[in-house]
Design an enzyme around this catalytic site. Structure first.
Site, PDB file in Angstrom:
ATOM      1  N   CYS A  32      19.125 -32.253 -27.855  1.00 18.36           N
ATOM      2  CA  CYS A  32      17.921 -32.900 -27.314  1.00 18.36           C
ATOM      3  C   CYS A  32      17.464 -34.025 -28.245  1.00 18.36           C
ATOM      4  O   CYS A  32      17.422 -33.842 -29.467  1.00 18.36           O
ATOM      5  CB  CYS A  32      16.814 -31.855 -27.172  1.00 18.36           C
ATOM      6  SG  CYS A  32      15.256 -32.586 -26.690  1.00 18.36           S
ATOM      7  N   GLU A  46      18.537 -23.673 -33.235  1.00 19.44           N
ATOM      8  CA  GLU A  46      17.961 -24.983 -33.593  1.00 19.44           C
ATOM      9  C   GLU A  46      17.667 -25.026 -35.095  1.00 19.44           C
ATOM     10  O   GLU A  46      17.968 -26.013 -35.778  1.00 19.44           O
ATOM     11  CB  GLU A  46      16.675 -25.237 -32.795  1.00 19.44           C
ATOM     12  CG  GLU A  46      16.036 -26.577 -33.144  1.00 19.44           C
ATOM     13  CD  GLU A  46      14.640 -26.758 -32.568  1.00 19.44           C
ATOM     14  OE1 GLU A  46      14.404 -26.334 -31.420  1.00 19.44           O
ATOM     15  OE2 GLU A  46      13.788 -27.323 -33.264  1.00 19.44           O
TER      16      GLU A  46
END
Ligand code: SF4
Length: 579
Positions: free
Chosen positions: A95, A125
């Site tokens: 992202c 992440e």
């Protein structure tokens, strides 16, 4: 029960982008296709991706072939390098908002800063972000863990993008008072902030909250925790099967939200299950009407009635003395084609419309019988109208039935058997044209004395564009499920925004055309009245654009009612204006 659906529920931009990249990969990149780690936390979707040849791997192999997709969470740079060295064609779907945090850490690590990441150590992440800290990164999930870290000369603090906003504010205050030299970055993504702000507000206005999403999805768990801060009961479920029916049925107002990796169709299933809950406990009459509405919509009897209304309106607009038999043919034709289509494409319905899929699975024999009777009915009625109407209807039936057939054999086209439905976007145009012909042109043919003329073209445009908008609009609502099963509808081909633009343009253009034809004296005053239909359809699109649409049966009822309204308007105009 009143269900308030959060506007921010479902896929965030980053997850949607990664899912779309994975689903588009088989057509664009060398195969086999892999994802590094599961793409989203949903076993059904993962099974389906496997069926489409997209498998997940969790470690970097020594040798790899084909394409590997890095999901929205990102990976440490060493992992990306390892995948490239192994020989994969690497598609990086990290992202952009996560990339921004990676860049901040990378830049400061180069200047000797320690990086403190506020997040969950085990989250992919965070593991990815840590890889950019060049061995000088630390993770803290609580204030206690933060306190336990050594005091750094130079340090930055960043948050996992889905971190709790209120908790991060506490971290900022802690840093300001204890280590003012530390630089704190606001790295919680806007999508997460909005989602959390909405759930904080929503949980004040409801009696209970339902949060949908994977139990191992960090952002969904955080949403559930934020909702629980209100003191209201919170039900965190992965699917509608986990809903505590007994406990929930007692509430009048329930809020519904979902994590960033929860697909639309799961939210829809939970919404539908909640919607049907209190009705089953209410009085018998209300329950009866609810079931009736549901059956009429699931069998498409209501939609077929709408087709009859459309035919009635289009033929009256052309000044043709209306014959009930012609509208009945339109109704039965649409009903038959709808049932056949649902019986042969139940796979997509499992995702987009689980209620309908279940209905057709459970009532396969009775709906097949209904379609047979309906087909015989419209064929016999059209035969009674003459050879030409019968031939037209027969041809339309063959075309409709052949829509799902594989007409081009496997050996002729790169090993894949093809049918009309495989032509990208074909369904939207095909359905609209079929309804347009049966509603506006067939009544003229059935009344042999009336020639096709300019008014037929106006009526055909009015009916076809309305049905085109309806079908494409359903396609927009079903985009996620259609992508998963590999259906190429118009919105998937051009994207949601462009599809909405096309619909607005088509409806407005058609409205202007009808208006111009009316002003030029070609139409009766009914032409002006029937403009209410494109106006309403535009209104429904607007509601969807502003996220005020309610998913499920009520929405379908509203859309189909546009056609019924055309019939009611025509009936009233005929009764009060003509007589
Ligand atoms: S939550 Fe925000 S940062 Fe994370 S993937 Fe979604 S859009 Fe990107």
């Amino acid at each position: 029960m009143k269900i308030i659906l959060a506007k921010t529920s479902g896929f965030c931009m980053g997850v949607r982008r990664a899912v779309e990249a994975a689903l588009d990969s088989p057509n664009q990149h060398p195969q086999p296709i892999h994802t590094f780690g599961p793409l989203i936390h949903n076993p059904q979707v993962l099974n389906l991706l496997e069926e489409r040849g997209i498998k997940s791997i969790d470690t970097v192999p020594e040798k790899g072939a084909g394409t590997i997709l890095i999901r929205a969470h990102g990976v440490p740079p060493s992992t990306k390098l390892g995948l490239e060295k192994a020989g994969f064609n690497v598609i990086d779907a990290t992202c952009p908002r996560v990339i921004k945090v990676q860049t901040i850490i990378n830049k400061h690590a180069d200047s000797g800063y320690a990086s403190i990441i506020i997040g969950d150590k085990e989250h992919p992440e965070v593991m990815g972000l840590l890889g950019y800290a060049k061995g000088n990164g630390f993770v803290a999930a609580t204030l206690g863990e933060l306190e336990a870290l050594p005091s750094f000369e130079k340090a930055i603090i960043v948050a996992q993008t889905t971190q709790n906003k209120a908790f991060y504010e506490e971290i900022k205050q802690w840093a300001a008072s204890r280590h003012p030299r530390y630089t704190v970055f606001d790295t919680i993504c806007g999508s997460t902030e909005n989602r959390q702000a909405e759930i904080r507000q929503m949980s004040k206005d409801v009696e209970a909250m339902v949060v949908v999403g994977g139990k191992d999805s960090g952002n969904t768990r955080r949403l559930a925790a934020i909702a629980a801060e209100s003191g209201k009961p919170v039900f965190h479920v992965e699917s509608e099967e986990e809903l505590e029916t007994e406990a929930l049925a007692g509430y009048q107002v329930v809020g519904l939200t979902a994590g960033a990796s929860t697909p639309n169709w799961i939210i829809k299933r939970v919404h539908n299950a909640l919607e049907s809950m209190p009705v089953s406990r209410a009085g018998k009459l209300r329950f009866f009407f609810y079931r009736l509405q549901k059956t009429l919509l699931l069998t498409n009897l209501y939609g077929a009635f709408g087709a009859g209304c459309l035919c009635y309106a289009a033929s009256t607009l052309q000044g043709i003395h209306h014959r009930f038999s012609v509208s009945l043919i339109a109704m039965l034709y649409v009903l038959t084609m709808h049932i056949v289509n649902n019986l042969t494409s139940n796979k997509a319905n499992q995702y987009n419309d689980p209620d309908r899929a279940e209905f057709f699975r459970a009532h396969k024999i009775s709906v097949s019988f209904l379609s047979l009777v309906s087909a015989l009915g419209y064929l016999l009625i059209s035969f009674s109208l003459g050879l030409l109407p019968f031939t037209i209807i027969l041809l339309m039936s063959f075309t409709g039935l052949s829509y799902n057939l594989k007409l081009v054999p496997r050996k002729w086209f790169s090993g894949k058997a093809l049918g009309i439905r495989d032509i990208p976007g074909s369904k939207t145009f095909f359905v609209a044209a079929a309804w347009g012909v049966i509603a506006a042109i067939f009544p003229v043919i059935a009344k042999a004395a009336t020639p096709l003329n300019f008014i037929t073209l106006v009526a055909f445009s009015w009916a076809t564009v309305l049905v085109f908008a309806r079908t494409a609009f359903y396609d927009i609502l079903d985009m996620q499920g259609d992508r998963i099963v590999g259906k190429e509808t118009l919105p998937i081909l051009v994207g949601e925004e462009k599809a909405m633009l096309i619909l607005r343009f088509a409806l407005s253009g058609m409205g202007l055309f009808v208006l111009a034809a009316g002003l030029a004296g070609y139409l009766s005053s009914l032409g002006y009245l029937l403009l209410i239909c494109p106006a309403l359809m535009l209104g429904l699109l607007e509601m969807h654009g502003r996220d005020v649409a309610v998913p499920g049966l009520r929405w379908e009822f509203l859309v189909e009612s546009v056609f019924v309204l055309a019939g009611i308007t025509t009936f009233l105009w005929t009764a009060f204006y003509l007589n």
